[in-house]
Structure formats: C-alpha cells, structure tokens
Write an enzyme that holds these catalytic residues in place. Sequence first.
Site, mmCIF file in Angstrom:
data_model
loop_
_atom_site.group_PDB
_atom_site.id
_atom_site.type_symbol
_atom_site.label_atom_id
_atom_site.label_comp_id
_atom_site.label_asym_id
_atom_site.label_seq_id
_atom_site.Cartn_x
_atom_site.Cartn_y
_atom_site.Cartn_z
ATOM 1 N N ILE A 63 -86.301 141.756 88.964
ATOM 2 C CA ILE A 63 -87.678 141.899 89.421
ATOM 3 C C ILE A 63 -87.977 140.627 90.218
ATOM 4 O O ILE A 63 -87.701 139.521 89.756
ATOM 5 C CB ILE A 63 -88.659 142.092 88.244
ATOM 6 N N SER A 64 -88.484 140.798 91.420
ATOM 7 C CA SER A 64 -88.682 139.651 92.323
ATOM 8 C C SER A 64 -89.746 138.691 91.809
ATOM 9 O O SER A 64 -90.601 139.048 90.992
ATOM 10 C CB SER A 64 -89.103 140.153 93.710
#
Length: 216
Positions: A63-64
């Site tokens: 997840i960025s």
Amino acid sequence: MNESFKYKGKRNQLIQILKAKGIEDERVLSAINKIPRHLFIDSAFENHAYEDKAFPIAAGQTISHPYTVAFQTQLLHINPGEKILEIGTGSGYQTAVLVAMGAEVYTIERQKALVDFSREIFEKIKISPKYQTFGDGYKGLPTFAPFDKIIVTAGAPELPKKLLGQLKIGGIAVIPIGIQNQKMYTFLRITESRYEQMNFGNYKFVPMLNNKDIID
C-alpha cells in the site's frame, strides 16, 4: 480512548504532514481524512497506519505512502462525477479516496487475493467503485472507454500505450514509468494522436504485472 476518536485524531495529524509536504488540494485532503486507512493494511501495522509509510499487503504487493496517494490524486484534478480508470486496485485504499471525491471509479487488479480483500473492505465501509474486476491492467477496460482520467498505481516498465488510447481528449493520465525506480508522469491528451507530457520526479512502486505474472 474511543477507537474511532483515536483514528480521527491520527488522520488529522496525517493531513498536517501532507500539507507540509506540499499537498494543497483541499478535496484530496478531505477525502484522505475520511478514509480509515488502518482497515486497508494488516492489523500488525494498524497503529502506524496514519504515518506517511508504505506497508506490505497480500500477494507481495504494498500500500503506497499516503503522500504518494495524495500526490497522484492531486495530479488528476478530479471533479465529481468523472469517470476514472484505476490500474491496480491493491488493497483498495486509493480506490476509496477517489470514490470519496465523488469519482466514478473503474478499477482493475491482477492479483485475485487483493480483489477479494478490497471487496470485503469496500463492503465494510460502504464504498462502491462503479466497476471492479480481476484482469490485465495493460489492456485497461476498452468496453468502458473513454475515461476522463486514468491512474496507474504500479510501475510500468514502459509507456502503456493501450491505456493512453482509452483516455478522452482533454483527459489526464498519471503513470509511474521505469523498471527499478520510476518517474511520475502525467499525460494530457490534446488530440487523437498528441499528448502533453510532464515529469514529476522519482518514485518507487511495485512493478506493473505482465500476462505471465498473473496470479489466480
């Protein structure tokens, strides 16, 4: 402490961090402030969910950073009701931010485990993309084209021209391009054959998967 109050406070702190790093679009900040990021990551990292950090998720993906999500979203200049193609649903966090901004999101993911995970979270928080599917991001969704905006959340080794062809004239695509590290590009479609390209510096994403990399 009330759990929802605790996370609300942490989200407020995250918003201040994003502002300090240059995120100015109030609608982007408002959307991020609404989305419970802690639900989109492994519970082991829950207490750190509102720090500006990337975390591992299923299928070897990530997840960025919230800043990366905010920056890519800001580059799109989204208006409510716009039709957005998202390549790489991931855990669904970026999708949820786009939906919270009033976009009609068409999202595609290469990893079946992530499709299933994100659907569960969307149901839990009562967020619905317009269309969600398991498939090849390089092909996009030509049946639903053209799109007002396109966002790619994985590193494309080269420019995915099929995707640009699904962008309407006047539309914007945000695509990180590169192999080990990527540069963040925007493409504004001027005519059927002409695009205006801008470079927004270096980022690091997981690779955009090819056909041979599909995982059921």
